[in-house]
Write a protein that holds these residues in place. Structure first.
Motif, PDB file in Angstrom:
ATOM      1  N   SER A   1       0.871  -1.140  -0.039  1.00 29.78           N
ATOM      2  CA  SER A   1       0.217  -0.165   0.105  1.00 29.78           C
ATOM      3  C   SER A   1       0.609   1.374  -0.081  1.00 29.78           C
ATOM      4  O   SER A   1       1.448   1.709   0.808  1.00 29.78           O
ATOM      5  N   LEU A   2       0.746   1.337  -0.846  1.00 24.04           N
ATOM      6  CA  LEU A   2       1.802   3.376  -1.514  1.00 24.04           C
ATOM      7  C   LEU A   2       0.877   4.257  -1.749  1.00 24.04           C
ATOM      8  O   LEU A   2       0.904   3.889  -2.722  1.00 24.04           O
ATOM      9  N   ALA A   3       0.739   5.113  -1.313  1.00 21.51           N
ATOM     10  CA  ALA A   3       0.591   6.867  -2.227  1.00 21.51           C
ATOM     11  C   ALA A   3      -1.443   6.611  -2.266  1.00 21.51           C
ATOM     12  O   ALA A   3      -1.390   7.175  -3.903  1.00 21.51           O
ATOM     13  N   GLY A   4      -1.647   5.933  -1.417  1.00 22.30           N
ATOM     14  CA  GLY A   4      -3.207   5.412  -2.281  1.00 22.30           C
ATOM     15  C   GLY A   4      -3.301   3.849  -3.093  1.00 22.30           C
ATOM     16  O   GLY A   4      -4.880   4.300  -3.376  1.00 22.30           O
ATOM     17  N   ALA A   5      -1.789   3.444  -3.477  1.00 24.04           N
ATOM     18  CA  ALA A   5      -2.641   2.736  -4.568  1.00 24.04           C
ATOM     19  C   ALA A   5      -2.232   0.916  -3.712  1.00 24.04           C
ATOM     20  O   ALA A   5      -0.596   1.120  -3.210  1.00 24.04           O
ATOM     21  N   GLU A   6      -3.180   0.078  -3.882  1.00 21.67           N
ATOM     22  CA  GLU A   6      -2.340  -0.718  -3.091  1.00 21.67           C
ATOM     23  C   GLU A   6      -2.061  -2.769  -4.586  1.00 21.67           C
ATOM     24  O   GLU A   6      -2.882  -2.356  -5.861  1.00 21.67           O
ATOM     25  N   ARG A   7      -1.418  -2.667  -4.246  1.00 18.74           N
ATOM     26  CA  ARG A   7      -1.322  -3.768  -5.311  1.00 18.74           C
ATOM     27  C   ARG A   7      -0.378  -4.793  -5.300  1.00 18.74           C
ATOM     28  O   ARG A   7       0.829  -4.963  -3.925  1.00 18.74           O
ATOM     29  N   GLU A   8      -0.738  -6.718  -5.476  1.00 13.95           N
ATOM     30  CA  GLU A   8       0.495  -7.537  -4.944  1.00 13.95           C
ATOM     31  C   GLU A   8       1.624  -7.154  -5.579  1.00 13.95           C
ATOM     32  O   GLU A   8       1.625  -7.419  -6.712  1.00 13.95           O
ATOM     33  N   ILE A   9       2.508  -7.790  -4.575  1.00 10.92           N
ATOM     34  CA  ILE A   9       4.458  -8.318  -4.974  1.00 10.92           C
ATOM     35  C   ILE A   9       4.750  -8.420  -4.960  1.00 10.92           C
ATOM     36  O   ILE A   9       4.674  -9.160  -3.619  1.00 10.92           O
ATOM     37  N   GLU A  10       5.904  -9.639  -5.690  1.00 14.20           N
ATOM     38  CA  GLU A  10       6.960  -9.751  -4.750  1.00 14.20           C
ATOM     39  C   GLU A  10       8.108  -9.234  -4.250  1.00 14.20           C
ATOM     40  O   GLU A  10       8.250  -8.444  -4.768  1.00 14.20           O
ATOM     41  N   ILE A  11       7.948 -10.153  -3.116  1.00 14.25           N
ATOM     42  CA  ILE A  11       9.596  -9.794  -1.852  1.00 14.25           C
ATOM     43  C   ILE A  11      10.664 -10.189  -1.769  1.00 14.25           C
ATOM     44  O   ILE A  11      10.050 -11.582  -1.185  1.00 14.25           O
ATOM     45  N   ASN A  12      11.678 -10.091  -1.720  1.00 11.59           N
ATOM     46  CA  ASN A  12      12.505 -11.178  -1.240  1.00 11.59           C
ATOM     47  C   ASN A  12      13.229 -10.573   0.201  1.00 11.59           C
ATOM     48  O   ASN A  12      13.046  -9.291   0.370  1.00 11.59           O
ATOM     49  N   LEU A  13      13.304 -12.032   1.089  1.00 11.14           N
ATOM     50  CA  LEU A  13      13.559 -11.341   2.316  1.00 11.14           C
ATOM     51  C   LEU A  13      15.265 -11.930   2.337  1.00 11.14           C
ATOM     52  O   LEU A  13      15.892 -12.415   1.823  1.00 11.14           O
ATOM     53  N   SER A  14      15.539 -10.678   2.479  1.00 12.56           N
ATOM     54  CA  SER A  14      17.116 -10.874   3.203  1.00 12.56           C
ATOM     55  C   SER A  14      17.464 -10.208   4.195  1.00 12.56           C
ATOM     56  O   SER A  14      16.998  -9.419   4.732  1.00 12.56           O
ATOM     57  N   ASP A  15      18.923 -10.108   4.502  1.00 13.25           N
ATOM     58  CA  ASP A  15      20.053  -9.253   5.719  1.00 13.25           C
ATOM     59  C   ASP A  15      20.141  -7.846   4.502  1.00 13.25           C
ATOM     60  O   ASP A  15      21.373  -7.681   3.790  1.00 13.25           O
ATOM     61  N   ARG A  16      19.755  -6.865   5.204  1.00 16.51           N
ATOM     62  CA  ARG A  16      19.901  -5.626   5.379  1.00 16.51           C
ATOM     63  C   ARG A  16      20.649  -5.008   5.626  1.00 16.51           C
ATOM     64  O   ARG A  16      20.332  -3.665   5.899  1.00 16.51           O
TER      65      ARG A  16
END
Length: 149
Positions: free
Chosen positions: A96-111
């Motif tokens: 959810s960003l700037a009033g828009a919602e969308r499904e995204i892919e995210i990788n889990l990492s050590d940042r």
């Protein structure tokens, strides 16, 4: 005229399905995939399907740690900006960003050590957003923690 939403090079992202009410995200169109810093993650099986549980501290927004879980969407090699390849777990979740919602892919990492616990790559922003690299936090700033006296 473009109907795309303008983002700055850094924004406050919300991942409601993961219980993350706000996290500082760097928008990086040079990166294909998105990454989320996790302090720890573990795998398990639920109803015969692979899942991943993870724990993170989203930063200045929303005090404390967040623990979440999601089905494993994929696992693949990712090359970081230094040219190092690592195998990472990918999940799909709502952004959810700037009033828009969308499904995204995210990788889990050590940042750990990075200034932004989340990186939004070009596949997450494609077709909905356009980026103005001279601006930042166009859609809200992270609240700063105020030390108690």
């Amino acid at each position: 005229m473009s109907s795309k939403i303008v983002l700055g090079w850094r924004e406050l992202a919300v991942l409601p399905s993961l219980g993350i009410a706000g996290i500082r995200a760097k928008i990086d169109t040079g990166a294909r995939s998105s990454a989320l810093h996790v302090d720890a993650h573990w795998r398990y099986v639920e109803a015969g399907e692979p899942w991943v549980g993870f724990r993170l501290s989203p930063g200045a927004v929303g005090a404390g740690e967040v623990e979440a879980a999601a089905p494993v969407f994929d696992e693949r090699e990712v090359t970081d900006s230094g040219g190092h390849r690592t195998r990472r777990v990918f999940i799909r979740t709502v952004l959810s960003l700037a009033g828009a919602e969308r499904e995204i892919e995210i990788n889990l990492s050590d940042r750990r050590g990075m200034r932004f616990p989340m990186l939004l790559g070009r596949t997450a922003v494609a077709q909905v957003f356009t980026i103005d690299p001279a601006r930042s936090f166009l859609h809200g700033r992270a609240r700063r923690r105020i030390p108690r006296s």
